[in-house]
Design an enzyme around this catalytic site. Structure first.
Site, PDB file in Angstrom:
ATOM      1  CB  CYS A   2      74.406  37.862  60.173  1.00 32.35           C
ATOM      2  SG  CYS A   2      75.813  38.928  60.520  1.00 32.35           S
ATOM      3  NE  ARG A  27      70.197  35.109  62.715  1.00 31.61           N
ATOM      4  CZ  ARG A  27      70.556  33.995  63.343  1.00 31.61           C
ATOM      5  NH1 ARG A  27      69.643  33.270  63.966  1.00 31.61           N
ATOM      6  NH2 ARG A  27      71.806  33.600  63.359  1.00 31.61           N
ATOM      7  CD1 TRP A  84      74.298  43.450  64.835  1.00 30.15           C
ATOM      8  CD2 TRP A  84      76.331  42.663  65.289  1.00 30.15           C
ATOM      9  NE1 TRP A  84      74.643  43.900  66.082  1.00 30.15           N
ATOM     10  CE2 TRP A  84      75.889  43.434  66.399  1.00 30.15           C
ATOM     11  CE3 TRP A  84      77.598  42.072  65.365  1.00 30.15           C
ATOM     12  CZ2 TRP A  84      76.661  43.635  67.539  1.00 30.15           C
ATOM     13  CZ3 TRP A  84      78.364  42.254  66.507  1.00 30.15           C
ATOM     14  CH2 TRP A  84      77.892  43.029  67.563  1.00 30.15           C
ATOM     15  N   GLY A 111      79.284  34.904  60.542  1.00 31.21           N
ATOM     16  CA  GLY A 111      80.442  34.411  61.261  1.00 31.21           C
ATOM     17  C   GLY A 111      81.667  35.264  61.002  1.00 31.21           C
ATOM     18  CD  GLU A 491      66.778  39.931  82.209  1.00 37.25           C
ATOM     19  OE1 GLU A 491      66.119  40.051  81.165  1.00 37.25           O
ATOM     20  OE2 GLU A 491      68.010  39.725  82.218  1.00 37.25           O
ATOM     21  CE  LYS A 495      64.800  41.463  78.710  1.00 42.95           C
ATOM     22  NZ  LYS A 495      66.224  41.169  78.722  1.00 42.95           N
ATOM     23  CD  GLU A 498      68.255  43.668  76.495  1.00 39.16           C
ATOM     24  OE1 GLU A 498      69.290  43.201  75.982  1.00 39.16           O
ATOM     25  OE2 GLU A 498      67.412  42.965  77.041  1.00 39.16           O
ATOM     26  CG  HIS A 514      80.270  48.890 101.073  1.00 40.81           C
ATOM     27  ND1 HIS A 514      81.146  48.959 102.133  1.00 40.81           N
ATOM     28  CD2 HIS A 514      79.282  48.051 101.467  1.00 40.81           C
ATOM     29  CE1 HIS A 514      80.732  48.187 103.106  1.00 40.81           C
ATOM     30  NE2 HIS A 514      79.586  47.621 102.740  1.00 40.81           N
ATOM     31  CE  LYS A 613      65.409  36.393  71.038  1.00 40.60           C
ATOM     32  NZ  LYS A 613      64.772  37.056  72.189  1.00 40.60           N
TER      33      LYS A 613
END
Length: 618
Positions: A2, A27, A84, A111, A491, A495, A498, A514, A613
């Site tokens: 947000c 964000r 968001w 929030g 990582e 990337k 996302e 395995h 973010k």
């Protein structure tokens, strides 16, 4: 998550609000809205989707005013928001700003209000009618009940009834010359202008107008007019604030000719690494100079190091653990911040905690930090944002100095975290007497070369682009590695997932047999990280295993390696350096692979779906 923007001053508020919201798009959000205090009271416009949908609804904004503004286009006071979704699906109705039964009060909120259901039930019983599914809407309804001619006092009474985390910006029809802002857990800054003042959830929103700011602390309330800012505590008592001067150049938050912010930030990494190293390397004696107060005696007695983080920062912590144990011979644990405090962790006396966060505002990371400090565990913060909550609440801070990172997917913040953690591992090794002069000299010499070596890696971008665009058609991609390379594989797959939405998984290469080999079939791409010389033979065996089952193997290896090309369909080469320093270089082609795959798939690279973010709620 947000974004909040507020303005009171002599100019038209609307273009300032829209511009500020665009600076906060990184964000993450799924709807946007603005409210302006016009001559007849607040006028609100909001829309699900991107800010461009809101602009279309405003018919030509910025630069003009549409009929929807009902004469409020010249208003000089207003608030804006990018949402968001948490309570209620993304929709025009659930978008912020929100008002109550009337439009006497308008609120934007970041929030979660944890007790909103009970508050709403009481309000409905007293005749209040709700229009949205959000928790936020209880606030303007409560203001309608609590207002007795003084907005600030009404806000203080309402805030006392709220439980949860929140950053609020509020305006009222009856007091059109002021805005009120409140912070509890969620970040909020006040921009100090000349005859104008600003509210924002992050600094990039105000840099176009001012570099002077107040960073609000938890429980603080700011009252803004065009000529003044007063800060109070929740009891209404004045708070003396220290002015914060933003060091960033506003141009750092622009794309500067790059197709995306992520592309720009990938290519900024040599300079970001250089800035992280600036003033921190020494030759006599060899080592590093960190702005940390830690004695050799305390370091020698230290029983354990805890590295606590989320997401990409957690992956940086995995590399940090390896380096700390290797160089300082200090047992280290890496903890997912969202899980850490719930298992009642055993933290031996004398331990040190390292909290890693790009934004310095991640809610789970902050909660873990507060849990540690409540147990009297000293905390070192590794963060990029001066004045962030993590930085302010830590005992000591190791800033990464990466500059503003606008794309949601972290790139230069991650590589500079890797560099900062490398410096910390060397520092601990020297304090504990486990790192010889000879090895230290070699490491410091290699670290000095990292910015130049990173530029060499970026010169291979055209070759990596060809691979990335080919990967865009894959359904599943697997990343494998051992040791440091496994941390990098984690990582790399994050990337790709996302920003390109291609399913990817990372595995320790030794775990393939395995069960995971069952998923390898003809044409499945496998990214094999093979940068560690002492593990190349083992990795060669794993590459043979997947090749035998039809996989296309794309390896990342150091120049001069003779073994890897025998088992890979294609190799992305890294310039040779000390293997412990490779992660900051190896991360770059992994970022480029994800970037080019996402571009090929037509994805919104800078603002991936469902991501934010700064995750400021649990």
């Amino acid at each position: 998550m947000c974004g909040i923007v507020g303005y009171v001053g002599p100019q038209r508020a609307l273009p300032i609000l829209i511009s500020g919201l665009k600076k906060l798009e990184y964000r993450g959000y799924d709807s946007a809205g603005v409210s302006l205090l016009g001559p007849d009271g607040p006028v609100t416009s909001k829309a699900a989707g991107k800010i461009r949908e809101l602009e279309a609804r405003l018919e030509g904004v910025p630069g003009g005013e549409g009929p929807v503004l009902d004469g409020a286009g010249d208003a000089q006071v207003g608030i804006g928001h990018t949402r968001w979704a948490t309570h209620g699906r993304p929709s025009d109705t659930n978008a912020h700003p929100h008002s109550g039964c009337s439009d006497d009060f308008v609120v934007v909120h970041n929030g979660i209000i944890e007790n909103f259901a009970a508050l709403k039930e009481d309000l409905v019983a007293r005749g209040h009618a709700f229009r949205s599914e959000t928790d936020t809407e209880v606030i303007p309804h409560l203001l309608e009940e609590e207002y007795r001619g003084d907005l600030v006092r009404a806000v203080l009474r309402v805030v006392a009834r709220l439980r949860g985390s929140f950053a609020l910006a509020i305006m009222a029809r009856a007091e059109p010359d002021r805005l009120v802002a409140v912070r509890k857990d969620s970040p909020l800054v006040i921009g100090l202008g000349d005859g104008a003042n600003f509210i924002a959830s992050d600094l990039p929103a105000i840099l176009e107008h001012t570099r002077r700011a107040y960073i609000l602390e938890d429980g603080e309330v700011a009252v803004l007019t065009r000529d003044s800012v007063e800060v109070l505590d929740t009891a209404g008592r004045p708070v003396q604030k220290e002015e914060f001067l933003v060091r960033w150049d506003p141009g750092q938050a622009e794309r500067a000719g790059h197709p995306h912010f992520m592309h720009k930030e990938i290519f900024e990494q040599p300079d970001a690494i250089r800035d992280t190293l600036s003033g921190r390397l020494t030759d006599d004696p060899p080592g590093v100079r960190l702005e940390l107060k830690l004695s050799a005696e305390a370091a020698a007695r230290m029983p354990r190091l805890f590295l606590v983080a989320c997401g990409t920062a957690y992956h940086a912590g995995l590399v940090g653990r390896h380096l700390v144990e290797r160089l300082a011979r200090l047992p280290a644990e890496v903890e997912v911040a969202s899980e850490f405090r719930y298992r009642d962790p055993v933290v031996p006396e004398g331990s040190l905690a390292v909290i890693i966060s790009q934004s310095g505002e991640t809610a789970d990371t902050l909660a873990a930090q507060r849990h540690l400090r409540s147990r009297n565990v000293p905390v070192v913060a590794v963060t990029n944002v001066v004045g962030s909550s993590v930085a302010r609440e830590a005992d000591q801070v190791l800033y990464t100095w990466a500059g503003p990172e606008i794309a949601v997917a972290s790139t230069k913040a991650y590589t500079t975290q890797l560099v900062a953690l490398t410096l910390l591992a060397i520092h601990l090794g020297r304090l504990r007497g486990t790192l010889s002069d000879e090895v230290t000299v070699e490491l410091v010499a290699g670290i000095r070369q990292l910015p130049a070596l990173a530029r060499q890696v970026l010169e291979q971008a055209p070759a990596v682009e060809a691979v990335g665009r080919r990967l865009a058609a894959a359904r599943d991609i697997f990343y494998i590695g051992r040791g440091l390379d496994y941390a990098l594989a984690l990582e790399g797959q994050l990337k790709l997932k996302e920003i390109s939405y291609v399913h990817a998984e990372a595995y320790p290469a030794g775990e393939l047999k395995h069960g995971t080999l069952a998923l390898i079939e003809d044409g499945v791409p496998v990214i094999a990280m093979a940068t560690q010389p002492d593990l190349v033979d083992k990795m060669a065996s794993n590459m043979r295993e997947v090749k035998a089952r039809g996989a296309e193997v794309i390896a990342v290896a150091m120049e001069g390696d003779d073994e890897v090309p025998r088992h890979a369909d294609q190799v992305i080469w890294l310039p040779r350096t000390n293997p412990l320093l490779v992660p900051a270089l190896a991360a770059i082609p992994l970022q480029l692979l994800a970037y080019y795959a996402a571009v090929e798939r037509g994805c919104d690279v800078d603002q991936p779906r469902n991501l934010a973010k700064s995750v400021t709620v649990e």
